[in-house]
Enzyme design. Structure first.
Site, PDB file in Angstrom:
ATOM      1  N   TYR A 142       0.811  -1.216   0.000  1.00 55.30           N
ATOM      2  CA  TYR A 142       0.000   0.000   0.000  1.00 55.30           C
ATOM      3  C   TYR A 142       0.848   1.272   0.000  1.00 55.30           C
ATOM      4  O   TYR A 142       0.429   2.301  -0.527  1.00 55.30           O
ATOM      5  CB  TYR A 142      -0.891   0.044   1.251  1.00 55.30           C
ATOM      6  CG  TYR A 142      -2.259  -0.580   1.075  1.00 55.30           C
ATOM      7  CD1 TYR A 142      -2.386  -1.867   0.590  1.00 55.30           C
ATOM      8  CD2 TYR A 142      -3.409   0.122   1.422  1.00 55.30           C
ATOM      9  CE1 TYR A 142      -3.635  -2.445   0.465  1.00 55.30           C
ATOM     10  CE2 TYR A 142      -4.658  -0.445   1.296  1.00 55.30           C
ATOM     11  CZ  TYR A 142      -4.775  -1.722   0.814  1.00 55.30           C
ATOM     12  OH  TYR A 142      -6.006  -2.292   0.686  1.00 55.30           O
ATOM     13  N   LYS A 193       4.317 -14.856   1.309  1.00 57.36           N
ATOM     14  CA  LYS A 193       4.501 -15.503   0.000  1.00 57.36           C
ATOM     15  C   LYS A 193       6.001 -15.717  -0.179  1.00 57.36           C
ATOM     16  O   LYS A 193       6.615 -15.276  -1.151  1.00 57.36           O
ATOM     17  CB  LYS A 193       3.888 -14.610  -1.090  1.00 57.36           C
ATOM     18  CG  LYS A 193       3.810 -15.237  -2.469  1.00 57.36           C
ATOM     19  CD  LYS A 193       2.839 -16.400  -2.582  1.00 57.36           C
ATOM     20  CE  LYS A 193       2.959 -17.068  -3.939  1.00 57.36           C
ATOM     21  NZ  LYS A 193       2.171 -18.318  -4.043  1.00 57.36           N
ATOM     22  N   ASP A 225      -1.727 -17.955  -0.573  1.00 58.70           N
ATOM     23  CA  ASP A 225      -2.722 -18.633  -1.411  1.00 58.70           C
ATOM     24  C   ASP A 225      -3.319 -19.823  -0.656  1.00 58.70           C
ATOM     25  O   ASP A 225      -4.530 -20.062  -0.673  1.00 58.70           O
ATOM     26  CB  ASP A 225      -2.114 -19.071  -2.765  1.00 58.70           C
ATOM     27  CG  ASP A 225      -0.778 -19.789  -2.637  1.00 58.70           C
ATOM     28  OD1 ASP A 225      -0.176 -19.766  -1.536  1.00 58.70           O
ATOM     29  OD2 ASP A 225      -0.323 -20.385  -3.639  1.00 58.70           O
ATOM     30  N   ASP A 249      -5.736  -7.203   3.835  1.00 60.94           N
ATOM     31  CA  ASP A 249      -6.947  -6.578   3.289  1.00 60.94           C
ATOM     32  C   ASP A 249      -7.829  -7.663   2.682  1.00 60.94           C
ATOM     33  O   ASP A 249      -9.035  -7.735   2.946  1.00 60.94           O
ATOM     34  CB  ASP A 249      -6.553  -5.541   2.224  1.00 60.94           C
ATOM     35  CG  ASP A 249      -7.759  -4.878   1.594  1.00 60.94           C
ATOM     36  OD1 ASP A 249      -8.661  -4.472   2.344  1.00 60.94           O
ATOM     37  OD2 ASP A 249      -7.809  -4.783   0.345  1.00 60.94           O
ATOM     38  N   ASP A 253     -11.396  -9.665   4.562  1.00 55.52           N
ATOM     39  CA  ASP A 253     -12.738  -9.696   3.959  1.00 55.52           C
ATOM     40  C   ASP A 253     -13.226 -11.140   3.864  1.00 55.52           C
ATOM     41  O   ASP A 253     -14.396 -11.433   4.107  1.00 55.52           O
ATOM     42  CB  ASP A 253     -12.730  -9.084   2.543  1.00 55.52           C
ATOM     43  CG  ASP A 253     -13.123  -7.611   2.542  1.00 55.52           C
ATOM     44  OD1 ASP A 253     -12.932  -6.959   3.582  1.00 55.52           O
ATOM     45  OD2 ASP A 253     -13.622  -7.126   1.507  1.00 55.52           O
TER      46      ASP A 253
HETATM   47  C1  IPM Z   1     -10.234  -1.728   4.409  1.00 49.65           C
HETATM   48  C2  IPM Z   1     -10.629  -1.017   3.142  1.00 49.65           C
HETATM   49  C3  IPM Z   1      -9.613   0.077   2.869  1.00 49.65           C
HETATM   50  C4  IPM Z   1      -8.300  -0.601   2.611  1.00 49.65           C
HETATM   51  C5  IPM Z   1      -9.990   1.031   1.724  1.00 49.65           C
HETATM   52  C6  IPM Z   1     -11.320   1.696   1.955  1.00 49.65           C
HETATM   53  C7  IPM Z   1      -8.920   2.072   1.505  1.00 49.65           C
HETATM   54  O1  IPM Z   1     -10.756  -1.921   2.103  1.00 49.65           O
HETATM   55  O2  IPM Z   1     -10.105  -1.052   5.445  1.00 49.65           O
HETATM   56  O3  IPM Z   1     -10.038  -2.930   4.360  1.00 49.65           O
HETATM   57  O4  IPM Z   1      -8.021  -1.026   1.479  1.00 49.65           O
HETATM   58  O5  IPM Z   1      -7.517  -0.722   3.541  1.00 49.65           O
HETATM   59 MG    MG Z   2     -10.588  -3.956   2.675  1.00 49.33          MG
END
Ligand code: IPM
Ligand code: MG
Length: 367
Positions: A142, A193, A225, A249, A253
Site C-alpha cells: 500500500y 509468499k 494462497d 486486506d 474480507d
Molecule cells: C479496508 C478497506 C480500505 C483498505 C480502503 C477503503 C482504503 O478496504 O479497510 O479494508 O483497502 O484498507
Molecule cells: Mg478492505
C-alpha cells in the site's frame, strides 16, 4: 471522574447512520460509570472533499491527534470514484493510518453461534470459527516506494507499486501478533509468499526470530494462497493470523464473510503509545459505505457498536465495559432480533435505530 476525548468521524454512506448508534451506546456506558466521554465530530472522506477540498482536512487530523481515540465510520462512494487516486475519499483513511502510525489492524472474525446459518459456508465447516486477523497497516504494497505511472516511449504506460518492509516494521507488528495470540488460544499463523517474494522471506525470518521471545505461542508459516483456501476449507484451524497489508486486506474480507455478515465485524487500528498511556487507536467497522443502502436506515449498526467496545478495551482500558456492550449485542441476537443483512427468510427485520435502541437498553440494564 475521568474524561476521555473521542473524535467521531462518521464519513460517508452508512458510516453516518451506524456511527450515531455507536455513540449512543458509548453514552449509555458512561452513565453512572464514573467516566465521561467528550465527543467531537469532524469531516473525513467524500464529505470532507465536498466541504473542504481534501479527504483529510488539517482540523480533522489535529482533532484526532488531540483525542484519546477515534470512532470512524466509513469513507468513499460513487460520487468521488472518478477522482484521481491520490484525491479519492479513501485517501482520507489511508492518510490517517499513516499520520497516526496505526501499524497494527486487529480484525476479529467470530462466527456467532446464532448466526451460523447466515454464513455462506456449511454449518459443519464454519461453526466455532473464531479468528483474529492482524493486518500490518502502514507499510507493504500500500505504501511502498517507488509507486506511480510513467508513460512509455512507444505509447502506453508503466504502473508500479512496491512491497517494502524493514526489519523494525515487521518486528513491531509480529510482537502485536504474538501478544494477541498469547491472550487467545496461543496459536499464530504468519501469512506470507516466501516461496516467491524476497520481502516475504525477510518477513518470515523476522517473525521467526521474534517468536523466540514467545515460547508459549505455537507459530506456523502459511503461504497466502494456501491460507485463502484453508479459510474456507477449515476456518477453525486458525486462531490468530498476522500478515502484510494487502494480504490482510484480502484475507480479512474473506474471514469476515465466514462470520455471516460484514455488518457484524469491528476493527481496531493501533499505533504507538499515545499521550494518555494507551494507543490513540482508530476504531471502525470492517464494512464500507454501502452506497446501495445508505440513507435508508436499514444498515446493521452492530459492527460499529462492537468497534466502540474495542475502543473501550484497547484505548481506554475499560475492558469490563467493553464486555457489557458485547454481552448486550449477543443477548439481542439470542432474542432473535435481526437487521436485514442477517435475517433469514421471513424473519422480522429491524432498522438501524431500532437495533441501536435494543443494544442501548441492554447496556443500560447491565449498569
Ligand atoms: C479496508 C478497506 C480500505 C483498505 C480502503 C477503503 C482504503 O478496504 O479497510 O479494508 O483497502 O484498507
Ligand atoms: Mg478492505
Amino acid at each position: 471522574m475521568s474524561t476521555f476525548k473521542i473524535a467521531v468521524l462518521p464519513g460517508d454512506g452508512i458510516g453516518q447512520e451506524v456511527t450515531a448508534e455507536a455513540v449512543r451506546v458509548l453514552r449509555a456506558v458512561a452513565k453512572g460509570s464514573g467516566t465521561s466521554f467528550e465527543f467531537e465530530s469532524a469531516l473525513v472522506g467524500g464529505g470532507a472533499i465536498d466541504a473542504a477540498g481534501t479527504p483529510l482536512p488539517a482540523e480533522t487530523l489535529k482533532l484526532c491527534k488531540a483525542s484519546h481515540a477515534i470512532l470512524f465510520g466509513s469513507v468513499g462512494g460513487p460520487k468521488w470514484d472518478h477522482l484521481p487516486q491520490e484525491q479519492r475519499a479513501e485517501r482520507g483513511l489511508l492518510a490517517l493510518r499513516k499520520e497516526l502510525d496505526l501499524y497494527a489492524n486487529l480484525r476479529p472474525a467470530t462466527c456467532f453461534s446464532m448466526l451460523v446459518d447466515a454464513s455462506p459456508l456449511k454449518r459443519s465447516v464454519v461453526e466455532g470459527t473464531d479468528i483474529m486477523v492482524i493486518r500490518e497497516l502502514t507499510g507493504g504494497l500500500y505504501f511502498g516506494e517507488p509507486r506511480g505511472r510513467t508513460p512509455l516511449a512507444g505509447g502506453g504506460e508503466r504502473g508500479v507499486n512496491t512491497m517494502v518492509y524493514t526489519t523494525p516494521e515487521i518486528e513491531r507488528v509480529a510482537r502485536v501478533g504474538f501478544e494477541v495470540a498469547r491472550k487467545r488460544r496461543k496459536r499464530l499463523a504468519s501469512v506470507d509468499k516466501a516461496n516467491v517474494l524476497t520481502v516475504s522471506q525477510l518477513w518470515r525470518e523476522v517473525v521467526t526470530r521474534v517468536g523466540r521471545d514467545y515460547p508459549d505461542v505455537t507459530l506456523e508459516h502459511v503461504l497466502v494462497d494456501n491460507c485463502a483456501m484453508a479459510l474456507v476449507h477449515k476456518p477453525t484451524h486458525f486462531d490468530t493470523i498476522v500478515t502484510e497489508n494487502t494480504f490482510g486486506d484480502i484475507l480479512s474480507d474473506e474471514a469476515a464473510i465466514l462470520a455471516g455478515s460484514m455488518g457484524m465485524l469491528p476493527s481496531a487500528s493501533l499505533g504507538l503509545a499515545g499521550a494518555g498511556g494507551g494507543n490513540v487507536g482508530l476504531y471502525e467497522p470492517v464494512h464500507g459505505t454501502a452506497p446501495d443502502i445508505a440513507g435508508q436506515g436499514i444498515a446493521n449498526p452492530i459492527a460499529a457498536v462492537l468497534s466502540a467496545a474495542m475502543l473501550l478495551r484497547y484505548s481506554l482500558n475499560m475492558g469490563p465495559h467493553a464486555d457489557r456492550i458485547e454481552a448486550a449485542v449477543s443477548r439481542v441476537l439470542e432474542q432473535g432480533h435481526r437487521t436485514r443483512d442477517i435475517a433469514a427468510k421471513g424473519e422480522k427485520v429491524l432498522g438501524t435505530t431500532a437495533m441501536g435502541d435494543l443494544i442501548v437498553r441492554g447496556v443500560e440494564e447491565s449498569a
